[in-house]
Design a protein around this motif. Structure first.
Motif, PDB file in Angstrom:
ATOM      1  N   VAL A  86       0.847  -1.202   0.000  1.00 17.86           N
ATOM      2  CA  VAL A  86       0.000   0.000   0.000  1.00 17.86           C
ATOM      3  C   VAL A  86       0.880   1.249   0.000  1.00 17.86           C
ATOM      4  O   VAL A  86       0.645   2.188  -0.768  1.00 17.86           O
ATOM      5  N   SER A  87       1.893   1.242   0.838  1.00 21.73           N
ATOM      6  CA  SER A  87       2.806   2.376   0.907  1.00 21.73           C
ATOM      7  C   SER A  87       3.534   2.567  -0.416  1.00 21.73           C
ATOM      8  O   SER A  87       3.683   3.696  -0.900  1.00 21.73           O
ATOM      9  N   LEU A  88       3.988   1.480  -1.025  1.00 20.39           N
ATOM     10  CA  LEU A  88       4.681   1.560  -2.314  1.00 20.39           C
ATOM     11  C   LEU A  88       3.752   2.117  -3.388  1.00 20.39           C
ATOM     12  O   LEU A  88       4.161   2.953  -4.194  1.00 20.39           O
ATOM     13  N   TYR A  89       2.518   1.673  -3.397  1.00 18.42           N
ATOM     14  CA  TYR A  89       1.539   2.198  -4.357  1.00 18.42           C
ATOM     15  C   TYR A  89       1.430   3.718  -4.213  1.00 18.42           C
ATOM     16  O   TYR A  89       1.470   4.454  -5.201  1.00 18.42           O
ATOM     17  N   ASN A  90       1.324   4.179  -2.972  1.00 21.92           N
ATOM     18  CA  ASN A  90       1.208   5.626  -2.729  1.00 21.92           C
ATOM     19  C   ASN A  90       2.482   6.375  -3.111  1.00 21.92           C
ATOM     20  O   ASN A  90       2.418   7.476  -3.654  1.00 21.92           O
ATOM     21  N   MET A  91       3.635   5.778  -2.835  1.00 22.61           N
ATOM     22  CA  MET A  91       4.902   6.408  -3.222  1.00 22.61           C
ATOM     23  C   MET A  91       5.018   6.519  -4.741  1.00 22.61           C
ATOM     24  O   MET A  91       5.466   7.540  -5.267  1.00 22.61           O
ATOM     25  N   LYS A  92       4.622   5.451  -5.437  1.00 20.48           N
ATOM     26  CA  LYS A  92       4.681   5.467  -6.900  1.00 20.48           C
ATOM     27  C   LYS A  92       3.727   6.520  -7.465  1.00 20.48           C
ATOM     28  O   LYS A  92       4.078   7.267  -8.384  1.00 20.48           O
ATOM     29  N   LYS A  93       2.552   6.572  -6.910  1.00 22.58           N
ATOM     30  CA  LYS A  93       1.560   7.560  -7.351  1.00 22.58           C
ATOM     31  C   LYS A  93       2.117   8.980  -7.166  1.00 22.58           C
ATOM     32  O   LYS A  93       2.034   9.816  -8.071  1.00 22.58           O
ATOM     33  N   GLU A  94       2.699   9.226  -5.999  1.00 15.45           N
ATOM     34  CA  GLU A  94       3.298  10.532  -5.712  1.00 15.45           C
ATOM     35  C   GLU A  94       4.460  10.810  -6.669  1.00 15.45           C
ATOM     36  O   GLU A  94       4.602  11.919  -7.184  1.00 15.45           O
ATOM     37  N   TRP A  95       5.294   9.800  -6.925  1.00 16.14           N
ATOM     38  CA  TRP A  95       6.437   9.969  -7.822  1.00 16.14           C
ATOM     39  C   TRP A  95       5.981  10.333  -9.236  1.00 16.14           C
ATOM     40  O   TRP A  95       6.514  11.241  -9.858  1.00 16.14           O
ATOM     41  N   PHE A  96       4.992   9.605  -9.764  1.00 15.31           N
ATOM     42  CA  PHE A  96       4.529   9.878 -11.123  1.00 15.31           C
ATOM     43  C   PHE A  96       3.905  11.264 -11.236  1.00 15.31           C
ATOM     44  O   PHE A  96       4.107  11.969 -12.230  1.00 15.31           O
ATOM     45  N   GLU A  97       3.179  11.673 -10.219  1.00 20.25           N
ATOM     46  CA  GLU A  97       2.602  13.022 -10.207  1.00 20.25           C
ATOM     47  C   GLU A  97       3.707  14.073 -10.168  1.00 20.25           C
ATOM     48  O   GLU A  97       3.697  15.046 -10.915  1.00 20.25           O
ATOM     49  N   PHE A  98       4.677  13.867  -9.277  1.00 18.00           N
ATOM     50  CA  PHE A  98       5.790  14.801  -9.131  1.00 18.00           C
ATOM     51  C   PHE A  98       6.595  14.892 -10.430  1.00 18.00           C
ATOM     52  O   PHE A  98       6.872  15.982 -10.925  1.00 18.00           O
ATOM     53  N   SER A  99       6.987  13.741 -10.981  1.00 13.32           N
ATOM     54  CA  SER A  99       7.834  13.753 -12.180  1.00 13.32           C
ATOM     55  C   SER A  99       7.087  14.332 -13.382  1.00 13.32           C
ATOM     56  O   SER A  99       7.689  15.008 -14.219  1.00 13.32           O
ATOM     57  N   ALA A 100       5.781  14.119 -13.451  1.00 13.00           N
ATOM     58  CA  ALA A 100       4.997  14.714 -14.540  1.00 13.00           C
ATOM     59  C   ALA A 100       5.018  16.237 -14.445  1.00 13.00           C
ATOM     60  O   ALA A 100       5.165  16.933 -15.466  1.00 13.00           O
ATOM     61  N   LYS A 101       4.895  16.748 -13.234  1.00  8.52           N
ATOM     62  CA  LYS A 101       4.909  18.211 -13.055  1.00  8.52           C
ATOM     63  C   LYS A 101       6.290  18.800 -13.326  1.00  8.52           C
ATOM     64  O   LYS A 101       6.404  19.872 -13.920  1.00  8.52           O
ATOM     65  N   VAL A 102       7.340  18.086 -12.906  1.00 11.02           N
ATOM     66  CA  VAL A 102       8.697  18.551 -13.201  1.00 11.02           C
ATOM     67  C   VAL A 102       8.898  18.579 -14.714  1.00 11.02           C
ATOM     68  O   VAL A 102       9.433  19.544 -15.268  1.00 11.02           O
ATOM     69  N   ASN A 103       8.452  17.536 -15.403  1.00  7.00           N
ATOM     70  CA  ASN A 103       8.610  17.487 -16.853  1.00  7.00           C
ATOM     71  C   ASN A 103       7.839  18.592 -17.564  1.00  7.00           C
ATOM     72  O   ASN A 103       8.272  19.070 -18.617  1.00  7.00           O
ATOM     73  N   LEU A 104       6.714  19.016 -17.000  1.00 11.43           N
ATOM     74  CA  LEU A 104       5.981  20.145 -17.581  1.00 11.43           C
ATOM     75  C   LEU A 104       6.821  21.420 -17.547  1.00 11.43           C
ATOM     76  O   LEU A 104       6.738  22.261 -18.439  1.00 11.43           O
ATOM     77  N   ILE A 105       7.613  21.539 -16.497  1.00 11.02           N
ATOM     78  CA  ILE A 105       8.427  22.748 -16.336  1.00 11.02           C
ATOM     79  C   ILE A 105       9.731  22.658 -17.112  1.00 11.02           C
ATOM     80  O   ILE A 105      10.088  23.572 -17.853  1.00 11.02           O
ATOM     81  N   VAL A 106      10.441  21.555 -16.979  1.00  3.39           N
ATOM     82  CA  VAL A 106      11.762  21.456 -17.611  1.00  3.39           C
ATOM     83  C   VAL A 106      11.707  20.897 -19.022  1.00  3.39           C
ATOM     84  O   VAL A 106      12.675  21.001 -19.759  1.00  3.39           O
ATOM     85  N   GLY A 107      10.604  20.290 -19.401  1.00  3.54           N
ATOM     86  CA  GLY A 107      10.475  19.724 -20.737  1.00  3.54           C
ATOM     87  C   GLY A 107      11.047  18.328 -20.790  1.00  3.54           C
ATOM     88  O   GLY A 107      11.547  17.786 -19.819  1.00  3.54           O
ATOM     89  N   LYS A 108      10.935  17.754 -21.974  1.00  3.01           N
ATOM     90  CA  LYS A 108      11.421  16.401 -22.169  1.00  3.01           C
ATOM     91  C   LYS A 108      12.894  16.406 -22.498  1.00  3.01           C
ATOM     92  O   LYS A 108      13.440  17.413 -22.963  1.00  3.01           O
ATOM     93  N   GLU A 109      13.524  15.247 -22.324  1.00  2.22           N
ATOM     94  CA  GLU A 109      14.968  15.114 -22.563  1.00  2.22           C
ATOM     95  C   GLU A 109      15.345  15.524 -23.986  1.00  2.22           C
ATOM     96  O   GLU A 109      16.381  16.119 -24.210  1.00  2.22           O
ATOM     97  N   SER A 110      14.477  15.246 -24.958  1.00  2.00           N
ATOM     98  CA  SER A 110      14.800  15.544 -26.344  1.00  2.00           C
ATOM     99  C   SER A 110      14.877  17.043 -26.641  1.00  2.00           C
ATOM    100  O   SER A 110      15.373  17.447 -27.668  1.00  2.00           O
ATOM    101  N   THR A 111      14.386  17.862 -25.701  1.00  2.00           N
ATOM    102  CA  THR A 111      14.409  19.312 -25.931  1.00  2.00           C
ATOM    103  C   THR A 111      15.589  19.993 -25.265  1.00  2.00           C
ATOM    104  O   THR A 111      15.667  21.222 -25.255  1.00  2.00           O
ATOM    105  N   ILE A 112      16.519  19.208 -24.707  1.00  2.00           N
ATOM    106  CA  ILE A 112      17.686  19.796 -24.029  1.00  2.00           C
ATOM    107  C   ILE A 112      18.603  20.409 -25.072  1.00  2.00           C
ATOM    108  O   ILE A 112      18.971  19.782 -26.053  1.00  2.00           O
ATOM    109  N   SER A 113      18.958  21.664 -24.854  1.00  3.31           N
ATOM    110  CA  SER A 113      19.903  22.292 -25.766  1.00  3.31           C
ATOM    111  C   SER A 113      21.057  22.865 -24.942  1.00  3.31           C
ATOM    112  O   SER A 113      20.856  23.445 -23.884  1.00  3.31           O
ATOM    113  N   LEU A 114      22.234  22.641 -25.408  1.00  3.50           N
ATOM    114  CA  LEU A 114      23.418  23.105 -24.690  1.00  3.50           C
ATOM    115  C   LEU A 114      24.052  24.263 -25.406  1.00  3.50           C
ATOM    116  O   LEU A 114      24.038  24.468 -26.541  1.00  3.50           O
TER     117      LEU A 114
END
Length: 114
Positions: A86-114
């Motif tokens: 149950v705890s792992l399910y909740n951690m995964k849910k939180e992780w996917f929500e968090f990483s989705a929001k981070v990706n909205l801000i920083v974009g996808k890996e393919s858009t990295i420009s140096l």
């Protein structure tokens, strides 16, 4: 690619529980599977892993059992509990929500420009 340790530190419980979720594992096996599945990105030392395992056991998210091996040595295996799932399910849910929001801000890996 080397990852900042602070990114890993906050997610070690999630990573370790995810490895144990697939079946009973002993400490060294957890370390090796984590390293292999992350293509060498996540490398935990025993001195880092065992306090995590003890904390998960104290929180009743995993339980351990000692087995005697054919070599006459004992080995401690860790198993995820129902509470741990149950705890792992909740951690995964939180992780996917968090990483989705981070990706909205920083974009996808393919858009990295140096």
């Amino acid at each position: 690619m080397k990852v900042d340790k602070s990114l890993i530190k906050g997610n070690t419980k999630l990573l370790v529980l995810s490895i144990i979720e697939s079946g009973n594992k002993y400490g060294y096996e957890i370390i090796k599977e984590l390293e292999a599945k992350s293509y060498g990105t996540f490398v935990l030392k025993e001195g880092t892993l065992y306090p995590i395992l003890h904390g998960l056991e104290k929180d009743e998210l995993i339980k351990s059992a000692v087995y005697m091996m054919e070599s006459n040595k004992s080995r401690k295996y860790y198993k995820i509990t129902k509470k741990g799932r149950v705890s792992l399910y909740n951690m995964k849910k939180e992780w996917f929500e968090f990483s989705a929001k981070v990706n909205l801000i920083v974009g996808k890996e393919s858009t990295i420009s140096l």
